[in-house]
Every structure is written in C-alpha cells, then in structure tokens.
Design a protein around this motif. Structure first.
Motif, PDB file in Angstrom:
ATOM      1  N   HIS A 138       1.438   1.729  -7.677  1.00 49.25           N
ATOM      2  CA  HIS A 138       0.663   2.048  -6.473  1.00 49.25           C
ATOM      3  C   HIS A 138       1.525   2.732  -5.431  1.00 49.25           C
ATOM      4  O   HIS A 138       1.090   3.652  -4.755  1.00 49.25           O
ATOM      5  CB  HIS A 138       0.080   0.777  -5.868  1.00 49.25           C
ATOM      6  N   LEU A 139       2.739   2.244  -5.320  1.00 45.50           N
ATOM      7  CA  LEU A 139       3.620   2.759  -4.288  1.00 45.50           C
ATOM      8  C   LEU A 139       4.135   4.158  -4.638  1.00 45.50           C
ATOM      9  O   LEU A 139       4.090   5.071  -3.819  1.00 45.50           O
ATOM     10  CB  LEU A 139       4.795   1.791  -4.140  1.00 45.50           C
ATOM     11  N   GLU A 192      -0.794  10.862  -5.474  1.00 41.71           N
ATOM     12  CA  GLU A 192      -0.928   9.584  -4.777  1.00 41.71           C
ATOM     13  C   GLU A 192       0.463   9.101  -4.367  1.00 41.71           C
ATOM     14  O   GLU A 192       1.470   9.586  -4.865  1.00 41.71           O
ATOM     15  CB  GLU A 192      -1.541   8.527  -5.707  1.00 41.71           C
ATOM     16  N   GLY A 193       0.477   8.117  -3.490  1.00 43.77           N
ATOM     17  CA  GLY A 193       1.705   7.400  -3.155  1.00 43.77           C
ATOM     18  C   GLY A 193       2.844   8.290  -2.663  1.00 43.77           C
ATOM     19  O   GLY A 193       2.616   9.301  -2.007  1.00 43.77           O
ATOM     20  N   SER A 223      -2.493  -8.638  -2.922  1.00 43.05           N
ATOM     21  CA  SER A 223      -1.393  -7.760  -2.511  1.00 43.05           C
ATOM     22  C   SER A 223      -0.231  -8.590  -1.993  1.00 43.05           C
ATOM     23  O   SER A 223      -0.438  -9.670  -1.460  1.00 43.05           O
ATOM     24  CB  SER A 223      -1.823  -6.828  -1.377  1.00 43.05           C
ATOM     25  N   ASN A 231       0.257  -4.605  -5.717  1.00 42.47           N
ATOM     26  CA  ASN A 231      -1.155  -4.980  -5.720  1.00 42.47           C
ATOM     27  C   ASN A 231      -1.555  -5.352  -7.123  1.00 42.47           C
ATOM     28  O   ASN A 231      -0.900  -4.991  -8.097  1.00 42.47           O
ATOM     29  CB  ASN A 231      -2.043  -3.793  -5.317  1.00 42.47           C
ATOM     30  N   GLN A 281      -3.695  -3.423 -11.489  1.00 39.02           N
ATOM     31  CA  GLN A 281      -2.710  -2.339 -11.515  1.00 39.02           C
ATOM     32  C   GLN A 281      -3.052  -1.291 -12.568  1.00 39.02           C
ATOM     33  O   GLN A 281      -3.959  -1.481 -13.370  1.00 39.02           O
ATOM     34  CB  GLN A 281      -1.344  -2.950 -11.851  1.00 39.02           C
ATOM     35  N   ARG A 297      -6.451   1.625  -6.616  1.00 32.73           N
ATOM     36  CA  ARG A 297      -6.425   1.299  -5.182  1.00 32.73           C
ATOM     37  C   ARG A 297      -5.132   0.608  -4.771  1.00 32.73           C
ATOM     38  O   ARG A 297      -4.772  -0.419  -5.321  1.00 32.73           O
ATOM     39  CB  ARG A 297      -7.580   0.363  -4.822  1.00 32.73           C
ATOM     40  N   ASN A 298      -4.490   1.178  -3.778  1.00 29.50           N
ATOM     41  CA  ASN A 298      -3.298   0.559  -3.211  1.00 29.50           C
ATOM     42  C   ASN A 298      -3.764  -0.335  -2.067  1.00 29.50           C
ATOM     43  O   ASN A 298      -3.652   0.011  -0.895  1.00 29.50           O
ATOM     44  CB  ASN A 298      -2.354   1.653  -2.718  1.00 29.50           C
TER      45      ASN A 298
END
Lengths: 582, 88
Positions: free
Chosen positions: A170-171, A183-184, A255, A271, A274, A289-290
């Motif tokens: 997510h990050l 993303e991220g 989270s 989160n 994953q 979704r983060n």
C-alpha cells in the motif's frame, strides 16, 4: 621480336607510334575527367539537398534513450522496489508482416496463440511500429534473434519488482506497464524516480548498427534512487500481527501506523486486506485501498486525552478536579450521553483512565466551544498529513448544535484517518509539540520542528493517565509490554451504517506511546468491524499494539524503563562461565 | 612566391583532409567501444537488479522467521530470559 637475339635498339625506335595518338588519348582522358568533374559539381550544387535528404532518410535515425527508473530503499537500505532491464520485441510491420517474415514457430516460442500475430499485423499494417511481445527474459530474446526474422528488433525496457512484497504494497504503490507511478510512493515521487528520456541522432549501417553519433538532442537523465523513512522489517512484523488479529476477531479490515519521535518519520504503515504488487491478479479495489490514509473513521475515545489536556491548560482545573458522572447518563437537549457504568464523582485523571463519555462532555461543555474546536484543529484534525496520493484530510466541522460540542469531546462528529490520529498523538509523545510527519530518512539525532499545542506540564500529566489506562485499573491492560512502561488510549466507536450508528458494529482502536518515560514511538492500531465476542479497543487493538511495540522496542535497542525491571549485574550473568574458565 | 603559397595551401588542405578522415574513423571506433560498454553496463545493471532481488527475497522477515523457527528451532526469548546490561 626477340631481345636475346641481339636486335639493335634502333629497330624499336622505328616502331614508335605516331604523335597524334598521344594527343587523342590525352584529349579523351581530359573529356572523361571533365565530364566526371562536371557531374561532381552538379551533384554538389544542383541536386545536393535532394541527395542529402535521401541519404539521411536511409542512414540517419533518431533514437530514444529510455531512462532507468530509480529504486526505493527503506531506512536500512533494504530494497523496496527496483527495476531490472527486460527486453521487448518490437517490429516494423512493413517488413515483419511481409510474406514469410515470421513463422508459427515464433508464436510457439513466445507462447502466444496461433494467428495472433497475423491479426495484429492487419491492425498495424499502416504503421511503422508494433510490439510483438513485451518484457521478456534476455535468454529467450537471444534465441529468437537467432531466428533472424526480418523487421524484428529488440528494445530494452524495464520491469518493476517489489521485494517489499505484500507488507509494503500500500505504501510503496506500483507502476503501470509503461513504468508510470500509479499509487503510493511510486506516484508521489514519480518525477524523481522516472528521470527523463534522451534523444540522439545516429548514423546506422546496413545491418542496423549505430556507426556514428551525429548529435545528442537531449541527454538522458536516469531516475534517482530514493531512501525513505520506512522500516521494512517492522512493516512485515506489523503486517503479520495485524493479519492475525483480524482473523482472530473476525474483522473486515485494519491499519497500523508507527511514527518515530521526535523526528516525525513515518516508520510503518500497513493495512489489511492487502495485495501483492508482483501479482496483478490480486489488484482488487478492496485490497488496493490504503485505509490508513484514505479512510477516515470517527476516532472516539482516543481523543479524550486531548479534551482533558485542553481542560488542564485552562485556569482553575487540575488533574484532581472533580466531575460528577452520576448516574451514568447525561442529557444534552433531547440527546442522551451514557457511560458503560456509573463512575460517580471522579477526577479528570479518572475520566481518561475509565474513558468516561459524560466526564469528557461535561468538561468540554464547561468551556467555550471555540477552545475545543481550536485544540482539535491545532492537532491537525481536518488537515492532510503528507500529501500521499488519495490522502484524506478527514473532517472537523464547526458545530451547529450543543450536542456536537459534547460529542466532539469524546470523538464523535469528527473523522480522522489512522495516520492523522497517530500524528495528533505526537503532541503527547513530545513535550507538547505536534510534529510534521515525513517520509524522508532523517539522521538519528534529528528532531523535527513542530507547532506547540500543549504545555510540557500538561503533557506529563496526560502521560500519567495514559500509563494508567494500560493497567488493570484502565481499559487496556492487554497493551502492556514486558520490561517497558507504555501508555495509550483505547477507542471503541459505533460504525456508521446507512447514515445511522449501528448498535452492534464497531471500530476498535488503540493509540499508544512507548516507552512512556521518554516516548520514542507512536503506534496507532485501528481495526474495523470485529464481529466476534470481543470488540472493545482494549481487547482487539491493544494486543496488536503490545506485539508490535515489543518487537519495535527490541529492534531499536530501546533501554527498558519498566519499574520492576532490574538491571542484572553483569557478574551474575557470566558467573558460571567465569568459574569454568578458572 | 605565389606558387609556394599555393603549394603550401594545397598541402594544408591534404593534411586537414587526412585529419578529418582519421578523426571520423576514430570517432566510429570510439562509438563502437561506447556501445560495447553500454551493453556491459546494461548487463551489469541487470545482474545487480537480479542480485538485489535475490538478496531481498532471502532476507524477507517472513522467510527469516520461518527459517529460524522451523529449521533452527529458535524462539523469541521470553521476558524472563532477557538480561539487560547497563553500559554505565
């Protein structure tokens, strides 16, 4: 005529050719040379431009040089994502699609369905470029190039790998097939990571080799490598603990955020559910979704320490000031606020320890609404944290009714992401300074410059309360970490479903500081919708905090500050081995 | 006198022509070398990336803890087994 026969030289002189032949020959040669010269002059002057352009068309090529995308490393130089070169097969359809240029054997080697190339050849018949297959291993490409297929070329591209895997997905985010961040961090730092492509003009030989570099139009700028504040070990541990808890308590998502104090570095953000960045089949919107930054939730009781801190800042109130919470029910207009039981006439200290809604509400209502609102605003609620893609800034809205003044004091009618909640707690982890949160790795002695929200005295009092919360007297005994003193606050809020509070659906949270004598970390745990028997923040989220914090403190070599922790003298530890030696 | 000037000019033209040809040739040789080096760089880059990936795979927290627990029968020390040494 035989020289050996001794015929005199004069015999040859007689056979000398006539003079005119010389002149004729000379004349012919001059004409021939003159004609050639004239042609040269013509080529150089009259037809020069045309010929030059024709030559250039055949041999001069403008080539693009693709920049390499930078890698991302965690704070310990563990690689989170890196690009490695792969080769793509591209073709000039005009040559490639001509009769018999490619064979079905190629389709077999490339593992593409029969007839697929023919279809694509039709589609791209008029263009000069098409992909045959992207991102292949060099060994395979070599084998194919040995087949010597007309019009087929190799182009170097890059494939992105994510050794950080699921835990940091997510990050770190991901890129698309053209290497653009989607993303991220990949998206946040896309420009730095991408660099910029180069272009240069080259002369090509018949065999397609570059023979001469004519000019460089743009120099290629490869992407920069990035080192971030994230700790991959911790990501992985936190991810495992979170996953276990979500399974155990039958929750839907959760989270964890870990911040470093006083540097304000983001150490961990995980989160659940994953996705695996190396496997696109796991890219489902629910997994992507983060939540820690995109999904604000009502923080509930986790904000009570802020309400009480605000009260302590005002004149005339101290930790021992009493507030009457009897009989466990309190009416504001037509609304009722209740506690889980009647705590009676309790001190501000105990309002936090027992997590009394009535206590918080009464304290808040005894002061102007502006004070409470401003305190929360100063703590960064309703304000973005660090500009990550799709980051939500939560909501903090001015009240329209007294009940909203009361509910805000215990965390309803306000929403915050787990990241915002963790950031707000930095004001309690420092001596009252709200830290700016960063993704940059800072030197070990770095202290961020923040904004003062509370006085150092207030913060010390609040920390005592937070420590008390994590004992048998408070709501989060399960947050304890052996050997260390820690503190924190639980939260158990009702979920909003169809715009109403559901009586039996909850969000459980715990935000804590460790070690409490000199906090180095803020750890926030939010677990959404635990459907089992346990749903209190102290039962569901606090154990996750304890597990993560225990590993965290050990990994960072933090000295135990526990009251019962005796420093074993070194002699007892090694006494046996010493005896053996002598 | 004029003849001498012409001849030296002619020689200079020859020298410069020869120079131009030589430089161009050397340029091509250098380019071929550059391409060879770029190829090598790309190969090394590929190797580096592969090794980074391998290192990262071996050293993932998950693999390490699985290995430590299952293969080496290691356990996290309990609180009672931890001794803190004060460096003073």
């Amino acid at each position: 005529m035989n020289l050996v026969s001794g015929v005199p030289m004069s015999e040859f002189a007689i056979s000398k050719p006539p003079v005119w032949r010389q002149f004729v020959l000379l004349g012919l040669m001059s004409v021939w040379f003159g004609a050639l010269s004239w042609k040269v002059v013509l080529l150089q002057t009259q037809d020069h431009d045309y010929l030059q352009s024709q030559g250039d068309k055949r041999y001069l090529r403008e080539i693009r040089i693709f920049p390499e995308r930078g890698a991302i490393f965690d704070r310990n130089n563990q690689v989170l994502t890196v690009s490695t070169p792969v080769q793509s097969l591209v073709a000039d359809p005009r040559l490639f699609c001509a009769e018999n240029a490619y064979t079905s054997e190629l389709e077999k080697v490339l593992d593409i369905s029969a007839g697929n190339l023919e279809k694509r050849c039709e589609k791209y018949a008029k263009s000069e470029f098409m992909y045959v297959k992207r991102q292949l291993a060099p060994v395979l490409v070599e084998r194919i190039m040995d087949m010597e297929i007309n019009g087929l070329e190799v182009r170097r591209e890059y494939k992105r790998y994510y050794p950080g895997g699921v835990a940091s997905a997510h990050l770190v985010g991901f890129t698309d097939v053209d290497n653009l961040g989607q993303e991220g961090l990949e998206r946040l730092f896309d420009q730095e990571l991408t660099g910029s492509g180069g272009r240069s003009r080259v002369l090509k030989s018949m065999t397609g080799q570059h023979v001469e570099s004519v000019e460089s139009i743009y120099q290629v700028q490869h992407g920069k490598d990035l080192v971030v504040s994230i700790d991959q070990r911790l990501q992985s541990l936190a991810s495992d603990y979170l996953k276990d808890a979500i399974t155990q308590f039958n929750a839907t998502s959760g989270s964890v955020v870990v911040l470093s104090v006083p540097s304000g570095e983001l150490l961990t953000l995980v989160n659940f559910p994953q996705f695996n960045p190396n496997d696109r089949s796991t890219f489902k919107s629910n997994n992507l979704r983060n939540r820690a930054i995109t999904d604000p939730v009502e923080p509930g009781s986790t904000v009570k320490p802020f309400t009480i801190a605000m009260a302590l800042e005002s004149e005339g109130l101290s930790v021992d000031s009493k507030v009457d919470t009897s009989p466990g029910r309190f009416h504001v207009g037509k609304y009722a606020i209740s506690d889980s039981k009647d705590y009676g006439n309790i001190s501000l200290f105990d309002v936090v320890v027992h997590s009394s809604n009535i206590g918080s509400a009464k304290v808040a209502l005894s002061m102007p609404y502006e004070n409470l609102y401003q305190t929360f605003a100063n703590l960064g609620f309703g304000e973005g944290v660090m500009g990550l893609p799709d980051e939500s800034s939560g909501s903090l809205q001015k009240r329209t009714h007294t009940i909203e003044h009361a509910t805000l004091s215990y965390g309803y009618g306000i929403s915050a992401t787990p990241l915002q909640l963790a950031r707000a707690y930095t004001a309690l982890a420092t001596d009252g300074i709200l830290l700016p949160i960063t993704l940059e790795r800072k030197p070990s002695n770095y202290a961020a410059e923040g904004k003062r929200v509370f006085s150092p005295e207030t913060v010390l009092s609040i920390r005592e309360m937070l420590e008390q919360v994590a004992t048998e007297k408070g709501t989060a005994e399960k947050a304890q970490v052996p050997g260390y003193r820690i503190g924190g606050k639980t939260g158990t809020t009702h979920k909003v479903i169809n715009k109403e509070y559901a009586s039996d659906r909850y969000i459980s949270s715990f935000v804590g500081l460790a070690p409490i004598s000199n906090p180095r970390f803020v750890v926030a745990v939010v677990i959404d919708d635990p459907r089992g028997e346990d749903y209190f923040g102290g039962d569901v989220a606090a154990p996750v905090f304890a597990n993560i914090t225990q590993d965290l403190l050990r990994l960072y070599n933090i000295k135990p500050d526990g009251v019962n922790f005796d420093l074993n003298p070194i002699s007892t530890m090694f006494s046996t081995s010493k005896e053996n030696q002598t | 006198m004029q003849g001498l000037g012409l001849i030296s000019l002619f020689l200079l033209v020859l020298v410069s022509a020869y120079g131009a040809v030589t430089i161009r040739h050397e340029n091509r040789l250098a380019l071929v070398r550059l391409q060879g080096l770029e190829e090598e760089r790309s190969h090394l880059q590929y190797e580096w990336g592969r090794l980074m990936l391998e290192k990262a795979t071996w050293s993932t927290q998950h693999n390490l803890s699985e290995d430590a627990k299952k293969r080496l029968n290691m356990v996290p020390p309990s609180y009672d087994h931890i001794v803190t040494v004060d460096r003073g």
